[in-house]
Scaffold this motif. Sequence first.
Motif, PDB file in Angstrom:
ATOM      1  N   ALA A 112       5.222  -7.957   4.139  1.00  0.00           N
ATOM      2  CA  ALA A 112       6.220  -8.139   5.195  1.00  0.00           C
ATOM      3  C   ALA A 112       7.608  -8.320   4.607  1.00  0.00           C
ATOM      4  CB  ALA A 112       5.850  -9.342   6.067  1.00  0.00           C
ATOM      5  N   ARG A 113       7.726  -9.044   3.502  1.00  0.00           N
ATOM      6  CA  ARG A 113       9.029  -9.229   2.851  1.00  0.00           C
ATOM      7  C   ARG A 113       9.561  -7.905   2.311  1.00  0.00           C
ATOM      8  NH1 ARG A 113      11.946 -13.757   4.111  1.00  0.00           N
ATOM      9  NH2 ARG A 113      10.574 -15.580   4.125  1.00  0.00           N
ATOM     10  N   ILE A 114       8.675  -7.104   1.730  1.00  0.00           N
ATOM     11  CA  ILE A 114       9.096  -5.798   1.231  1.00  0.00           C
ATOM     12  C   ILE A 114       9.580  -4.925   2.380  1.00  0.00           C
ATOM     13  CG2 ILE A 114       8.243  -3.633   0.225  1.00  0.00           C
ATOM     14  CD1 ILE A 114       6.504  -5.358  -1.631  1.00  0.00           C
ATOM     15  N   GLN A 115       8.867  -4.932   3.485  1.00  0.00           N
ATOM     16  CA  GLN A 115       9.303  -4.166   4.659  1.00  0.00           C
ATOM     17  C   GLN A 115      10.672  -4.632   5.132  1.00  0.00           C
ATOM     18  OE1 GLN A 115       5.704  -5.090   6.941  1.00  0.00           O
ATOM     19  NE2 GLN A 115       5.299  -2.891   7.127  1.00  0.00           N
ATOM     20  N   GLN A 116      10.900  -5.929   5.121  1.00  0.00           N
ATOM     21  CA  GLN A 116      12.185  -6.479   5.552  1.00  0.00           C
ATOM     22  C   GLN A 116      13.317  -6.024   4.630  1.00  0.00           C
ATOM     23  OE1 GLN A 116      12.579 -10.767   5.115  1.00  0.00           O
ATOM     24  NE2 GLN A 116      13.876 -10.891   6.935  1.00  0.00           N
ATOM     25  N   VAL A 117      13.075  -6.070   3.313  1.00  0.00           N
ATOM     26  CA  VAL A 117      14.100  -5.649   2.351  1.00  0.00           C
ATOM     27  C   VAL A 117      14.428  -4.171   2.521  1.00  0.00           C
ATOM     28  CG1 VAL A 117      14.470  -5.180  -0.111  1.00  0.00           C
ATOM     29  CG2 VAL A 117      13.687  -7.427   0.623  1.00  0.00           C
ATOM     30  N   LEU A 118      13.416  -3.340   2.657  1.00  0.00           N
ATOM     31  CA  LEU A 118      13.645  -1.907   2.811  1.00  0.00           C
ATOM     32  C   LEU A 118      14.429  -1.613   4.086  1.00  0.00           C
ATOM     33  CD1 LEU A 118      10.136  -0.640   1.703  1.00  0.00           C
ATOM     34  CD2 LEU A 118      12.279  -0.259   0.484  1.00  0.00           C
ATOM     35  N   ASN A 119      14.075  -2.241   5.157  1.00  0.00           N
ATOM     36  CA  ASN A 119      14.773  -2.000   6.415  1.00  0.00           C
ATOM     37  C   ASN A 119      16.208  -2.527   6.391  1.00  0.00           C
ATOM     38  OD1 ASN A 119      12.802  -0.593   7.918  1.00  0.00           O
ATOM     39  ND2 ASN A 119      11.680  -2.491   8.236  1.00  0.00           N
ATOM     40  N   THR A 120      16.423  -3.646   5.676  1.00  0.00           N
ATOM     41  CA  THR A 120      17.768  -4.214   5.586  1.00  0.00           C
ATOM     42  C   THR A 120      18.699  -3.325   4.783  1.00  0.00           C
ATOM     43  OG1 THR A 120      16.938  -6.473   5.757  1.00  0.00           O
ATOM     44  CG2 THR A 120      19.113  -6.184   4.762  1.00  0.00           C
ATOM     45  N   HIS A 121      18.186  -2.758   3.692  1.00  0.00           N
ATOM     46  CA  HIS A 121      19.039  -1.979   2.802  1.00  0.00           C
ATOM     47  C   HIS A 121      19.261  -0.549   3.288  1.00  0.00           C
ATOM     48  CE1 HIS A 121      18.487  -5.296  -0.020  1.00  0.00           C
ATOM     49  NE2 HIS A 121      19.462  -4.779  -0.728  1.00  0.00           N
ATOM     50  N   GLN A 122      18.220   0.112   3.723  1.00  0.00           N
ATOM     51  CA  GLN A 122      18.373   1.533   4.022  1.00  0.00           C
ATOM     52  C   GLN A 122      17.633   1.985   5.284  1.00  0.00           C
ATOM     53  OE1 GLN A 122      17.709   4.115   0.706  1.00  0.00           O
ATOM     54  NE2 GLN A 122      19.003   2.983  -0.674  1.00  0.00           N
ATOM     55  N   CYS A 123      17.245   1.063   6.132  1.00  0.00           N
ATOM     56  CA  CYS A 123      16.541   1.423   7.370  1.00  0.00           C
ATOM     57  C   CYS A 123      15.339   2.321   7.098  1.00  0.00           C
ATOM     58  CB  CYS A 123      17.494   2.103   8.353  1.00  0.00           C
ATOM     59  SG  CYS A 123      18.838   1.046   8.891  1.00  0.00           S
ATOM     60  N   ILE A 124      14.616   1.982   6.057  1.00  0.00           N
ATOM     61  CA  ILE A 124      13.430   2.747   5.695  1.00  0.00           C
ATOM     62  C   ILE A 124      12.209   2.049   6.265  1.00  0.00           C
ATOM     63  CG2 ILE A 124      12.003   3.496   3.753  1.00  0.00           C
ATOM     64  CD1 ILE A 124      14.616   3.595   2.131  1.00  0.00           C
ATOM     65  N   ASN A 154      13.588  11.300   2.562  1.00  0.00           N
ATOM     66  CA  ASN A 154      13.973  12.325   3.548  1.00  0.00           C
ATOM     67  C   ASN A 154      13.914  11.802   4.984  1.00  0.00           C
ATOM     68  OD1 ASN A 154      11.248  12.080   3.878  1.00  0.00           O
ATOM     69  ND2 ASN A 154      10.790  14.276   3.829  1.00  0.00           N
ATOM     70  N   GLY A 155      13.803  10.460   5.125  1.00  0.00           N
ATOM     71  CA  GLY A 155      13.750   9.882   6.455  1.00  0.00           C
ATOM     72  C   GLY A 155      12.363   9.736   7.031  1.00  0.00           C
ATOM     73  N   GLN A 156      11.364  10.122   6.266  1.00  0.00           N
ATOM     74  CA  GLN A 156       9.975  10.022   6.715  1.00  0.00           C
ATOM     75  C   GLN A 156       9.458   8.606   6.509  1.00  0.00           C
ATOM     76  OE1 GLN A 156       7.387  12.785   7.619  1.00  0.00           O
ATOM     77  NE2 GLN A 156       6.766  10.790   8.428  1.00  0.00           N
ATOM     78  N   SER A 157       8.889   7.996   7.526  1.00  0.00           N
ATOM     79  CA  SER A 157       8.252   6.694   7.342  1.00  0.00           C
ATOM     80  C   SER A 157       6.894   6.882   6.670  1.00  0.00           C
ATOM     81  CB  SER A 157       8.082   5.980   8.680  1.00  0.00           C
ATOM     82  OG  SER A 157       7.226   6.716   9.532  1.00  0.00           O
ATOM     83  N   VAL A 158       6.363   5.808   6.072  1.00  0.00           N
ATOM     84  CA  VAL A 158       5.121   5.938   5.315  1.00  0.00           C
ATOM     85  C   VAL A 158       4.144   4.818   5.628  1.00  0.00           C
ATOM     86  CG1 VAL A 158       6.202   7.137   3.367  1.00  0.00           C
ATOM     87  CG2 VAL A 158       5.961   4.651   3.314  1.00  0.00           C
ATOM     88  N   VAL A 159       2.881   5.140   5.447  1.00  0.00           N
ATOM     89  CA  VAL A 159       1.800   4.166   5.343  1.00  0.00           C
ATOM     90  C   VAL A 159       1.226   4.318   3.946  1.00  0.00           C
ATOM     91  CG1 VAL A 159      -0.515   3.540   6.126  1.00  0.00           C
ATOM     92  CG2 VAL A 159       1.240   4.166   7.803  1.00  0.00           C
ATOM     93  N   LEU A 160       1.178   3.229   3.186  1.00  0.00           N
ATOM     94  CA  LEU A 160       0.603   3.266   1.851  1.00  0.00           C
ATOM     95  C   LEU A 160      -0.850   2.821   1.912  1.00  0.00           C
ATOM     96  CD1 LEU A 160       3.464   1.758  -0.363  1.00  0.00           C
ATOM     97  CD2 LEU A 160       3.066   4.151   0.285  1.00  0.00           C
ATOM     98  N   VAL A 161      -1.734   3.674   1.431  1.00  0.00           N
ATOM     99  CA  VAL A 161      -3.152   3.348   1.316  1.00  0.00           C
ATOM    100  C   VAL A 161      -3.374   2.918  -0.132  1.00  0.00           C
ATOM    101  CG1 VAL A 161      -5.507   4.208   1.509  1.00  0.00           C
ATOM    102  CG2 VAL A 161      -3.734   5.031   3.096  1.00  0.00           C
ATOM    103  N   THR A 220       7.952   3.502  -2.308  1.00  0.00           N
ATOM    104  CA  THR A 220       8.325   3.701  -0.907  1.00  0.00           C
ATOM    105  C   THR A 220       9.679   4.381  -0.795  1.00  0.00           C
ATOM    106  OG1 THR A 220       7.071   1.719  -0.299  1.00  0.00           O
ATOM    107  CG2 THR A 220       8.656   2.548   1.304  1.00  0.00           C
ATOM    108  N   LEU A 221      10.639   3.968  -1.600  1.00  0.00           N
ATOM    109  CA  LEU A 221      11.968   4.589  -1.572  1.00  0.00           C
ATOM    110  C   LEU A 221      11.881   6.084  -1.833  1.00  0.00           C
ATOM    111  CD1 LEU A 221      14.107   1.930  -3.489  1.00  0.00           C
ATOM    112  CD2 LEU A 221      14.335   2.564  -1.083  1.00  0.00           C
ATOM    113  N   HIS A 222      11.048   6.460  -2.789  1.00  0.00           N
ATOM    114  CA  HIS A 222      10.923   7.888  -3.104  1.00  0.00           C
ATOM    115  C   HIS A 222      10.331   8.663  -1.935  1.00  0.00           C
ATOM    116  CE1 HIS A 222      10.233  11.515  -5.485  1.00  0.00           C
ATOM    117  NE2 HIS A 222       9.090  11.597  -4.820  1.00  0.00           N
ATOM    118  N   TRP A 223       9.236   8.166  -1.398  1.00  0.00           N
ATOM    119  CA  TRP A 223       8.515   8.932  -0.381  1.00  0.00           C
ATOM    120  C   TRP A 223       9.194   8.891   0.987  1.00  0.00           C
ATOM    121  CZ3 TRP A 223       4.751  12.358  -1.341  1.00  0.00           C
ATOM    122  CH2 TRP A 223       4.155  12.304  -2.603  1.00  0.00           C
ATOM    123  N   THR A 224      10.178   8.014   1.151  1.00  0.00           N
ATOM    124  CA  THR A 224      10.907   7.961   2.420  1.00  0.00           C
ATOM    125  C   THR A 224      12.331   8.491   2.288  1.00  0.00           C
ATOM    126  OG1 THR A 224      11.585   5.676   1.979  1.00  0.00           O
ATOM    127  CG2 THR A 224       9.573   5.993   3.269  1.00  0.00           C
TER     128      THR A 224
END
Length: 319
Positions: free
Chosen positions: A247-259, A227-234, A221-225
């Motif tokens: 949900a925990r992963i989403q929380q960590v990503l948003n807390t650290h880098q607003c991804i 450039n500021g692009q949000s992602v949906v992983l299939v 997720t860090l790689h694909w976002t």
Amino acid sequence: MRSDPLEVACDESGFSGSNLLDPRDPVITHAAVHLDTAEATRVVQAIRARFRYSPREYKANQLLRRIQRPVLEWLLEPGGPLHGRATVHLTDKTFFVVSRLVDYLLGEPSYAAGTSLDRALHQTALHLHLQGPVEFGADRWVDFLKVFASMMRTKRHRIINRPAVDRFFRTLEGLRSDAVDLDPFRRARPQVEAVLTELLDDRAPVPPALEPLLPALVETTLHWTSNGQSVVLVHDEQSALTRHRIARIQQVLNTHQCIALQAVVRVDSRTDPRVQLADLLAGTARRLAITPAADELIGLLTPYVIPTPLWPFPTVTNR
């Protein structure tokens, strides 16, 4: 951040449950592919046209056979269908276990542990990974890691497995070396018991210790976002990817880098050509990391490999 999320299809290769220390299967890979369904279908059809036979799903071991290697080269080469549109994440399973040992006994384990978001104890884990087999002997070191892994298995437990904790600290007490300071680990029993207590609840903020797919998902997720692009992983169906963990992963990503990881959508790989291509890339990378083939294949694969703290080698082939 752009409003429309990028849809990226993912799959892994080398998943072995909590049995992470099998020497016959030392690597797990996680690949991601950004093609739409129509494009992926055309690529799969092209693979079928190049194959000597047409199985329903294509696997990396088929493409790595010499007679089919041109198909793999076509997939990976500059200008090929995956070039610039796919990534692969490598995890050395033994180093993953060592990293978990360090993070869970000396740090504050979270869903960021083992990723580029939290590298505070990375050098400690790397030193232990390199020196442990030298100082204590390879077999004894692996046996110690197996005792740690056994202690960290909490599935189907309703209380802490205290015999497993006792066994771990007895084994740890028997490891002595001037080159490797294990005293901080010996003093960590209160933290171990606190962490294991939290892990009894699958909804805890502490991630399960033996799931390498979770940090791989974060790094992908860090790689694909980036450039500021949000992602949906299939993603192919995986028991590790529970709703709570996502949900925990989403929380960590948003807390650290607003991804924004907007969602993880689970599908059957047999019906999604994008995931089939991710599976091919993941399987190819794993096999090349375990048994390196021709230099040209390594050269073609290398641009797809994203940096990760869980691969303790300078290149794909240095295991």
